[in-house]
Design a protein around this motif. Structure first.
Motif, PDB file in Angstrom:
ATOM      1  N   GLU A  73      16.136 -44.504  14.945  1.00 39.63           N
ATOM      2  CA  GLU A  73      16.555 -45.825  14.347  1.00 39.63           C
ATOM      3  C   GLU A  73      16.480 -45.958  13.112  1.00 39.63           C
ATOM      4  O   GLU A  73      17.207 -46.792  12.440  1.00 39.63           O
ATOM      5  N   CYS A  74      15.574 -45.093  12.396  1.00 39.96           N
ATOM      6  CA  CYS A  74      15.553 -45.121  10.827  1.00 39.96           C
ATOM      7  C   CYS A  74      16.851 -44.449  10.410  1.00 39.96           C
ATOM      8  O   CYS A  74      17.237 -44.817   9.474  1.00 39.96           O
ATOM      9  N   ARG A  75      17.212 -43.345  10.954  1.00 43.30           N
ATOM     10  CA  ARG A  75      18.481 -42.630  10.498  1.00 43.30           C
ATOM     11  C   ARG A  75      19.565 -43.606  10.795  1.00 43.30           C
ATOM     12  O   ARG A  75      20.475 -43.546  10.111  1.00 43.30           O
ATOM     13  N   SER A  76      19.549 -44.104  11.790  1.00 42.07           N
ATOM     14  CA  SER A  76      20.741 -45.147  12.212  1.00 42.07           C
ATOM     15  C   SER A  76      20.878 -46.128  11.210  1.00 42.07           C
ATOM     16  O   SER A  76      22.176 -46.496  10.735  1.00 42.07           O
ATOM     17  N   ALA A  77      20.015 -46.882  10.744  1.00 42.76           N
ATOM     18  CA  ALA A  77      19.983 -48.172  10.123  1.00 42.76           C
ATOM     19  C   ALA A  77      20.186 -47.406   8.688  1.00 42.76           C
ATOM     20  O   ALA A  77      21.049 -48.225   7.745  1.00 42.76           O
ATOM     21  N   THR A  78      19.714 -46.485   8.129  1.00 40.45           N
ATOM     22  CA  THR A  78      20.069 -45.684   6.828  1.00 40.45           C
ATOM     23  C   THR A  78      21.319 -45.433   6.572  1.00 40.45           C
ATOM     24  O   THR A  78      22.106 -45.700   5.425  1.00 40.45           O
ATOM     25  N   PHE A  79      21.884 -44.900   7.653  1.00 39.15           N
ATOM     26  CA  PHE A  79      23.272 -44.366   7.612  1.00 39.15           C
ATOM     27  C   PHE A  79      24.495 -45.370   8.209  1.00 39.15           C
ATOM     28  O   PHE A  79      25.596 -45.169   8.270  1.00 39.15           O
ATOM     29  N   ARG A  80      23.963 -46.512   8.553  1.00 43.57           N
ATOM     30  CA  ARG A  80      25.042 -47.428   9.159  1.00 43.57           C
ATOM     31  C   ARG A  80      25.499 -48.288   7.985  1.00 43.57           C
ATOM     32  O   ARG A  80      24.884 -48.834   7.007  1.00 43.57           O
ATOM     33  N   LEU A  81      26.970 -48.336   8.042  1.00 46.35           N
ATOM     34  CA  LEU A  81      27.744 -49.194   6.966  1.00 46.35           C
ATOM     35  C   LEU A  81      28.300 -50.172   7.353  1.00 46.35           C
ATOM     36  O   LEU A  81      29.741 -50.250   7.375  1.00 46.35           O
ATOM     37  N   LYS A  82      27.625 -51.124   7.988  1.00 45.79           N
ATOM     38  CA  LYS A  82      28.414 -52.274   8.869  1.00 45.79           C
ATOM     39  C   LYS A  82      28.318 -53.601   8.022  1.00 45.79           C
ATOM     40  O   LYS A  82      29.113 -54.756   8.555  1.00 45.79           O
ATOM     41  N   ALA A  83      27.771 -53.584   6.708  1.00 43.69           N
ATOM     42  CA  ALA A  83      27.795 -54.965   5.994  1.00 43.69           C
ATOM     43  C   ALA A  83      29.096 -55.296   5.453  1.00 43.69           C
ATOM     44  O   ALA A  83      30.018 -54.263   5.088  1.00 43.69           O
ATOM     45  N   SER A  84      29.300 -56.308   5.219  1.00 48.62           N
ATOM     46  CA  SER A  84      30.525 -56.793   4.301  1.00 48.62           C
ATOM     47  C   SER A  84      30.447 -56.648   2.909  1.00 48.62           C
ATOM     48  O   SER A  84      29.517 -56.373   2.579  1.00 48.62           O
ATOM     49  N   PHE A 125      19.423 -47.122 -13.012  1.00 43.60           N
ATOM     50  CA  PHE A 125      20.187 -47.651 -11.778  1.00 43.60           C
ATOM     51  C   PHE A 125      20.040 -46.310 -10.946  1.00 43.60           C
ATOM     52  O   PHE A 125      19.545 -46.040  -9.740  1.00 43.60           O
ATOM     53  N   ALA A 126      20.901 -45.333 -11.592  1.00 45.33           N
ATOM     54  CA  ALA A 126      21.310 -43.991 -10.767  1.00 45.33           C
ATOM     55  C   ALA A 126      20.295 -43.062 -10.733  1.00 45.33           C
ATOM     56  O   ALA A 126      20.052 -42.770  -9.479  1.00 45.33           O
ATOM     57  N   ILE A 127      19.141 -42.984 -11.623  1.00 44.16           N
ATOM     58  CA  ILE A 127      17.827 -42.471 -11.591  1.00 44.16           C
ATOM     59  C   ILE A 127      16.936 -43.108 -10.413  1.00 44.16           C
ATOM     60  O   ILE A 127      16.461 -42.124  -9.732  1.00 44.16           O
ATOM     61  N   ASN A 128      16.922 -44.276 -10.188  1.00 40.58           N
ATOM     62  CA  ASN A 128      16.050 -44.873  -9.252  1.00 40.58           C
ATOM     63  C   ASN A 128      16.581 -44.862  -7.844  1.00 40.58           C
ATOM     64  O   ASN A 128      15.885 -45.134  -7.107  1.00 40.58           O
ATOM     65  N   LEU A 129      17.766 -44.709  -7.727  1.00 39.23           N
ATOM     66  CA  LEU A 129      18.475 -44.946  -6.325  1.00 39.23           C
ATOM     67  C   LEU A 129      17.816 -43.999  -5.347  1.00 39.23           C
ATOM     68  O   LEU A 129      17.511 -44.389  -4.324  1.00 39.23           O
ATOM     69  N   PRO A 130      17.863 -42.572  -5.596  1.00 37.58           N
ATOM     70  CA  PRO A 130      16.898 -41.774  -4.395  1.00 37.58           C
ATOM     71  C   PRO A 130      15.421 -41.995  -4.669  1.00 37.58           C
ATOM     72  O   PRO A 130      14.868 -41.126  -3.858  1.00 37.58           O
ATOM     73  N   LEU A 131      14.823 -42.757  -5.310  1.00 39.59           N
ATOM     74  CA  LEU A 131      13.386 -42.726  -5.668  1.00 39.59           C
ATOM     75  C   LEU A 131      12.706 -43.925  -4.677  1.00 39.59           C
ATOM     76  O   LEU A 131      13.242 -44.022  -3.581  1.00 39.59           O
ATOM     77  N   SER A 132      11.691 -44.580  -5.086  1.00 44.06           N
ATOM     78  CA  SER A 132      10.918 -45.635  -4.386  1.00 44.06           C
ATOM     79  C   SER A 132      11.926 -46.493  -3.480  1.00 44.06           C
ATOM     80  O   SER A 132      11.406 -46.925  -2.513  1.00 44.06           O
ATOM     81  N   PRO A 133      12.986 -47.135  -4.018  1.00 45.95           N
ATOM     82  CA  PRO A 133      13.654 -48.078  -3.356  1.00 45.95           C
ATOM     83  C   PRO A 133      14.154 -47.657  -1.917  1.00 45.95           C
ATOM     84  O   PRO A 133      13.844 -48.415  -1.188  1.00 45.95           O
ATOM     85  N   LEU A 134      14.727 -46.267  -2.053  1.00 48.97           N
ATOM     86  CA  LEU A 134      15.234 -45.866  -0.664  1.00 48.97           C
ATOM     87  C   LEU A 134      14.139 -45.550   0.392  1.00 48.97           C
ATOM     88  O   LEU A 134      14.120 -46.014   1.499  1.00 48.97           O
ATOM     89  N   TRP A 135      13.087 -44.951  -0.190  1.00 45.55           N
ATOM     90  CA  TRP A 135      11.810 -44.478   0.732  1.00 45.55           C
ATOM     91  C   TRP A 135      11.040 -46.040   1.079  1.00 45.55           C
ATOM     92  O   TRP A 135      10.558 -45.900   2.653  1.00 45.55           O
ATOM     93  N   GLU A 136      10.974 -47.009   0.294  1.00 48.51           N
ATOM     94  CA  GLU A 136      10.046 -48.117   0.902  1.00 48.51           C
ATOM     95  C   GLU A 136      11.116 -48.868   1.737  1.00 48.51           C
ATOM     96  O   GLU A 136      10.548 -49.575   2.511  1.00 48.51           O
ATOM     97  N   GLU A 137      12.322 -48.888   1.530  1.00 46.39           N
ATOM     98  CA  GLU A 137      13.118 -49.491   2.360  1.00 46.39           C
ATOM     99  C   GLU A 137      13.362 -49.041   3.887  1.00 46.39           C
ATOM    100  O   GLU A 137      13.253 -49.723   4.943  1.00 46.39           O
ATOM    101  N   ILE A 138      13.166 -47.714   3.919  1.00 45.20           N
ATOM    102  CA  ILE A 138      13.372 -46.844   5.173  1.00 45.20           C
ATOM    103  C   ILE A 138      12.007 -47.434   5.823  1.00 45.20           C
ATOM    104  O   ILE A 138      12.048 -47.585   7.265  1.00 45.20           O
ATOM    105  N   ILE A 139      10.986 -47.581   5.045  1.00 43.37           N
ATOM    106  CA  ILE A 139       9.588 -48.026   5.981  1.00 43.37           C
ATOM    107  C   ILE A 139       9.523 -49.314   6.297  1.00 43.37           C
ATOM    108  O   ILE A 139       9.324 -49.582   7.483  1.00 43.37           O
ATOM    109  N   TRP A 140       9.925 -50.068   5.719  1.00 42.48           N
ATOM    110  CA  TRP A 140       9.879 -51.820   5.673  1.00 42.48           C
ATOM    111  C   TRP A 140      11.010 -52.309   6.315  1.00 42.48           C
ATOM    112  O   TRP A 140      10.943 -53.378   7.062  1.00 42.48           O
TER     113      TRP A 140
END
Length: 273
Positions: A73-84, A125-140
């Motif tokens: 479910e985490c992988r599904s949400a992470t790679f799902r691109l259904k938002a407008s 922004f580019a440096i932070n993209l793969p850092l905490s924001p990504l992993w925190e959003e996967i968790i929460w």
């Protein structure tokens, strides 16, 4: 951590909250009391990243990686691109706007932009993209919020997930306090973190359970905060935090109402996972 196939109950929720919060607290304390080591990326005129920030990153990176690898479910949400497109655009704009709204409460009146602000914002922004924001959003958002939503309706689940997100930040708040941030500001930040959790959960719902809008919003917010507060040394300017918290409240109410309106005609979060 609870099995993917097991429907959550309050015991599962509290157990998960305790595990990830203790991990975050451990790395935050370790980063606060250990000798500071600064790394600059790139070496010339680049972003300086200290050991405190690296250890704080581990607090989200380790559980985030485990959840991404173990739970479909985490992988599904992470790679799902259904938002407008509108959801993606508004996520970035809100993330950029909220820290700059603190300008309205600053003690000293000045214009927050100069010729170097935008290039610096893009770089951070580019440096932070793969850092905490990504992993925190996967968790929460990719894992915790859908699990909570399996226990209760969308509205209460946003509040509960935001509360869990706030508790998890105890380690981060400890690190800020250790670095000299005033207690008054920490109290305001607790409120702002909760409201920010509401905004992020609402965007997850508005984005049809796609994680990317949340990652973009979170990354834009972190980059904007780093550039604005770092450039003007306003880390203890109480008025700035109050102004930002007020605007975050307004945004949280708006996006929450939109998320509730959409949920009336959509299936539950877990149904599409």
């Amino acid at each position: 951590m609870p099995s993917e196939r097991t429907k959550w109950n309050w015991r599962s929720l509290l157990l998960f909250e305790a595990i990830v919060s203790l991990i975050s607290l451990f790395f935050s304390i370790a980063g606060s009391v250990s000798p500071e080591i600064v790394v600059t990326v790139p070496a010339r005129g680049g972003l300086s990243l200290g050991s405190n920030a690296l250890l704080l990153l581990l607090g989200s990176f380790l559980p985030g990686v485990v959840l991404l690898l173990v739970f479909r479910e985490c992988r599904s949400a992470t790679f799902r691109l259904k938002a407008s497109f509108g959801v993606y655009l508004n996520a970035v704009l809100i993330g950029l706007f909220l820290p700059f709204s603190s300008y309205l409460g600053a003690r000293v009146s000045y214009f927050p932009w100069n010729s170097s602000t935008f290039p610096s914002l893009i770089r951070v922004f580019a440096i932070n993209l793969p850092l905490s924001p990504l992993w925190e959003e996967i968790i929460w958002r990719a894992y915790f919020f859908p699990k909570v939503n399996s226990m209760m309706r969308k509205g209460p689940s946003i509040f509960v997930a935001s509360l869990g997100w706030t508790v998890w930040h105890v380690g981060f708040l400890f690190q800020l306090h250790h670095s000299g941030i005033r207690a008054t500001i920490l109290i305001i930040l607790v409120v702002q973190i909760f409201l920010g959790g509401m905004v992020l959960c609402s965007f997850f719902a508005l984005g049809r359970n796609s994680l990317l809008p949340c990652v973009l919003l979170h990354t834009a917010f972190n980059a904007s905060t780093a550039i604005y507060f770092g450039s003007y040394n306003r880390v203890n300017d109480v008025g700035s935090y109050v102004a930002e918290a007020v605007f975050t409240l307004v945004v949280a109410i708006i996006v929450f109402r939109f998320a509730m309106r959409r949920s009336e005609d959509s299936s539950p979060v877990m149904k599409s996972v």
